[in-house]
Design an enzyme around this catalytic site. Structure first.
Site, mmCIF file in Angstrom:
data_model
loop_
_atom_site.group_PDB
_atom_site.id
_atom_site.type_symbol
_atom_site.label_atom_id
_atom_site.label_comp_id
_atom_site.label_asym_id
_atom_site.label_seq_id
_atom_site.Cartn_x
_atom_site.Cartn_y
_atom_site.Cartn_z
ATOM 1 N N GLU A 70 0.691 -1.160 -0.122
ATOM 2 C CA GLU A 70 -0.058 -0.177 0.044
ATOM 3 C C GLU A 70 0.974 1.314 0.155
ATOM 4 O OE1 GLU A 70 -2.593 -0.022 3.397
ATOM 5 O OE2 GLU A 70 -3.451 -2.109 2.631
ATOM 6 N N PRO A 71 0.264 2.506 -0.347
ATOM 7 C CA PRO A 71 0.977 3.413 -0.286
ATOM 8 C C PRO A 71 2.162 3.858 1.164
ATOM 9 C CG PRO A 71 -1.027 4.072 -1.163
ATOM 10 C CD PRO A 71 -1.092 2.570 -0.609
ATOM 11 N N GLY B 27 4.975 -0.736 2.745
ATOM 12 C CA GLY B 27 5.793 -1.313 1.704
ATOM 13 C C GLY B 27 6.787 -2.441 2.484
ATOM 14 N N GLY C 212 30.029 -0.160 -26.174
ATOM 15 C CA GLY C 212 28.848 0.554 -26.375
ATOM 16 C C GLY C 212 27.712 0.009 -27.248
ATOM 17 N N GLU D 122 9.134 -8.464 -3.826
ATOM 18 C CA GLU D 122 9.237 -9.777 -2.790
ATOM 19 C C GLU D 122 9.999 -9.475 -1.606
ATOM 20 O OE1 GLU D 122 8.329 -13.422 -4.251
ATOM 21 O OE2 GLU D 122 7.605 -12.764 -6.261
ATOM 22 N N GLU E 195 17.417 -5.396 1.572
ATOM 23 C CA GLU E 195 17.693 -5.120 3.234
ATOM 24 C C GLU E 195 16.768 -5.913 4.097
ATOM 25 O OE1 GLU E 195 17.177 -2.835 0.639
ATOM 26 O OE2 GLU E 195 19.250 -1.875 0.679
HETATM 27 C C1 LIG Z 1 7.376 -3.578 -10.521
HETATM 28 C C2 LIG Z 1 6.804 -3.847 -9.244
HETATM 29 C C3 LIG Z 1 6.028 -4.833 -9.124
HETATM 30 C C4 LIG Z 1 5.436 -5.250 -7.852
HETATM 31 N N1 LIG Z 1 4.649 -6.232 -7.568
HETATM 32 C C5 LIG Z 1 3.892 -6.324 -6.528
HETATM 33 C C6 LIG Z 1 3.203 -7.243 -6.396
HETATM 34 O O1 LIG Z 1 2.560 -8.080 -7.377
HETATM 35 N N2 LIG Z 1 2.232 -7.386 -4.929
HETATM 36 C C7 LIG Z 1 2.566 -6.465 -3.997
HETATM 37 O O2 LIG Z 1 1.992 -6.846 -2.850
HETATM 38 N N3 LIG Z 1 3.713 -5.665 -4.043
HETATM 39 C C8 LIG Z 1 4.452 -5.357 -5.192
HETATM 40 N N4 LIG Z 1 5.453 -4.647 -5.234
HETATM 41 C C9 LIG Z 1 5.886 -4.059 -4.298
HETATM 42 C C10 LIG Z 1 7.065 -4.222 -3.838
HETATM 43 O O3 LIG Z 1 7.150 -5.666 -2.983
HETATM 44 C C11 LIG Z 1 7.505 -3.115 -2.666
HETATM 45 O O4 LIG Z 1 7.789 -2.073 -3.640
HETATM 46 C C12 LIG Z 1 8.865 -3.548 -1.920
HETATM 47 O O5 LIG Z 1 8.492 -4.438 -1.020
HETATM 48 C C13 LIG Z 1 9.233 -2.234 -1.109
HETATM 49 O O6 LIG Z 1 8.505 -1.481 -0.353
HETATM 50 P P1 LIG Z 1 8.509 0.156 -0.873
HETATM 51 O O7 LIG Z 1 8.530 0.297 -2.304
HETATM 52 O O8 LIG Z 1 7.241 0.752 -0.123
HETATM 53 O O9 LIG Z 1 9.905 0.567 -0.077
HETATM 54 P P2 LIG Z 1 10.342 0.855 1.251
HETATM 55 O O10 LIG Z 1 9.393 -0.039 2.239
HETATM 56 O O11 LIG Z 1 9.660 2.461 1.740
HETATM 57 O O12 LIG Z 1 11.607 1.035 1.503
HETATM 58 C C14 LIG Z 1 12.573 2.062 0.941
HETATM 59 C C15 LIG Z 1 13.908 1.918 1.355
HETATM 60 O O13 LIG Z 1 14.171 1.568 2.877
HETATM 61 C C16 LIG Z 1 14.722 0.217 3.046
HETATM 62 N N5 LIG Z 1 14.042 -0.069 4.382
HETATM 63 C C17 LIG Z 1 12.791 0.045 4.690
HETATM 64 N N6 LIG Z 1 12.853 -0.530 5.876
HETATM 65 C C18 LIG Z 1 13.930 -0.917 6.256
HETATM 66 C C19 LIG Z 1 14.569 -1.468 7.435
HETATM 67 N N7 LIG Z 1 13.724 -1.610 8.471
HETATM 68 N N8 LIG Z 1 15.892 -1.577 7.601
HETATM 69 C C20 LIG Z 1 16.414 -1.410 6.714
HETATM 70 N N9 LIG Z 1 16.180 -0.728 5.402
HETATM 71 C C21 LIG Z 1 14.847 -0.556 5.127
HETATM 72 C C22 LIG Z 1 14.090 -0.664 1.899
HETATM 73 O O14 LIG Z 1 15.185 -1.676 1.890
HETATM 74 C C23 LIG Z 1 14.230 0.379 0.767
HETATM 75 O O15 LIG Z 1 15.873 0.339 0.446
HETATM 76 C C24 LIG Z 1 5.902 -4.460 -6.580
HETATM 77 C C25 LIG Z 1 6.835 -3.315 -6.758
HETATM 78 C C26 LIG Z 1 7.399 -2.997 -8.277
HETATM 79 C C27 LIG Z 1 8.304 -1.799 -8.183
#
Ligand SMILES: Cc1cc2nc3c(=O)[nH]c(=O)nc-3n(C[C@H](O)[C@H](O)[C@H](O)COP(=O)(O)OP(=O)(O)OC[C@H]3O[C@@H](n4cnc5c(N)ncnc54)[C@H](O)[C@@H]3O)c2cc1C
Length: 397
Positions: free
Chosen positions: A129-130, A133, A355, A378, A382
């Protein structure tokens, strides 16, 4: 944990047939699919007709009954040809059919799993969700109880297959205060239900054949027959599906590594500079050796993990705590290493191409754009390292 592993003649025959099918029917359409950023409807249909959307599902539920090993063999071959097709199959199979097979009632299996395995229905999985993650238990899409029914309201994002799916496994808060420990429930929603809509579909760096969709849920009705597993235990359902997904992501990454290595070998033997093929230079040879080492190690890791999941079976109630922890740690290790090695190998292969590797539309340029996401989705790497280190600190090596 036993370490010996070999493929049966049947598994080898399946892999060879899949390889021939993918090379003949899928490989030719990939450049245009990537350029036009279109979901590859026709090749997905052909893969469904061949049974490739139900490889790991038992035959009694309409699948091919080839388990996780068979499924990984297929994804390895897909990974050689195109990452988008791999994500479409993976979102449907690992994340869509696993919750049904492992947690569904007999009626739910007949109603959703059988058509999904036969390729008549496409599935997706929605956790993100927004505001949620990596902190994936902090779900804010809510299900409010009305008698014995729920009404689901909220916004989901980044759903692979979200635009095309017929049904979606959806993680919803049935008690926001409890979070992942009792407050999240897995529901199965048909995408033609009242109150369900597709929002924004993302433009992406790679994976141009996949949709990455926002879902808008406005009081979508869900009866008790829509709950997968127990109310409040949805986080377990999601994590079980992700354990399967992380190993299969490893298989697809392995295919990507193998293809990038083959391309580097071919190019370096045929590109002459300073009077010699560049493959004669040690700087290039060492890069090729590193690629081969990663492919070799990953092959063992992926199939060891897939065979382990096959041995564990599909009834989570039968799993012991330690067995479950082994599986989760192993899946995190495979996912993390596979995705990082794929990025490294594809980057080095592009470097060997000079290139020409940077020119839009070449296989290695596409692979470079496609591979990066595997370090993020997935569960980011991290988060995989957190999973691995927490288990290491609790149980030791
Ligand atoms: C092309 C694509 C397909 C996807 N498909 C699906 C799908 O089918 N179903 C679904 O549910 N989701 C899906 N996702 C979502 C995806 O699983 C999430 O984007 C991912 O889990 C990371 O969440 P976030 O983008 O909110 O990043 P954030 O959680 O905001 O993380 C930002 C950064 O902070 C780091 N971070 C966060 N918490 C910690 C911590 N405690 N310790 C250290 N580092 C941390 C992260 O590793 C990352 O580097 C998809 C995303 C993309 C881009």
């Amino acid at each position: 944990m036993p370490f010996e592993f070999s493929l049966s003649p049947d598994q080898e025959a399946f892999r060879d047939a899949a390889r021939a099918f993918l090379q003949k029917e899928v490989a030719p359409i990939v450049p245009e699919m990537d350029e036009k950023e279109e979901f590859p409807k026709a090749t997905v249909r052909r893969m469904q007709e061949e049974g490739y959307f139900g490889i790991s599902v038992p035959e009694e539920y309409g699948g091919l009954g080839l388990g996780k090993v068979g499924y990984c063999l297929f994804l390895e071959e897909v990974g050689k040809v195109d990452a988008s097709h791999g994500v479409i199959v993976g979102a449907h199979t690992s994340l869509g059919t696993t919750p049904l097979l492992y947690y569904g009632t007999e009626e739910q299996k007949r109603r959703w799993l059988v058509p999904a395995a036969k390729g008549e229905k496409l599935l997706a999985f929605s956790l993100t969700e927004p505001g949620s993650g990596s902190d994936s238990g902090a779900v804010h899409t809510v299900a409010e109880k009305e008698g014995d029914h729920w009404r689901i309201t909220g916004n989901k994002i980044y759903v692979s297959n979200g635009r095309e799916a017929d049904a979606i496994v959806l993680m919803v808060a049935t008690d926001v205060k409890l979070g992942p420990n009792g407050g999240v429930t897995a529901f199965l929603i048909d995408t033609n239900q009242a109150g369900f809509a597709i929002g924004r579909c993302e433009k992406k760096m790679g994976l141009h054949g996949t949709s990455t969709a926002e879902l808008i849920l406005d009081h979508v009705e869900a009866g008790p027959d829509r709950v997968l597993g127990e109310v409040g235990k949805g986080f377990h359902v999601a994590m079980t599906a992700l354990d399967v997904g992380r190993v299969s992501l490893g298989a697809a990454s392995l295919g990507g590594i193998e293809a990038a290595t083959q391309e580097a070998v071919h190019f370096s033997k045929n590109r002459t500079q300073f009077g010699l093929p560049i493959s004669e230079y040690e700087a290039i040879q060492f890069k090729l050796a590193d690629m081969a080492m990663k492919a070799h190690a990953l092959r063992f890791m992926v199939y060891h993990a897939a065979a382990h999941q096959d041995r564990m079976g599909t009834d989570p109630k039968q799993w012991g705590r330690l067995e479950r922890a082994d599986k989760t740690r192993e899946a995190a290790i495979v996912k993390c290493l596979a995705s990082e090695w794929a990025s490294e190998v594809i980057d080095e292969s592009l470097q060997i191409h000079g290139g020409s590797g940077y020119i839009r539309g070449t296989p290695i340029e596409r692979a470079y754009r496609d591979a990066r996401i595997s370090e993020i989705f997935e569960g980011t790497n991290e988060i995989q390292r957190l999973v691995i280190s927490r288990d290491l600190l609790t149980r030791g090596l």
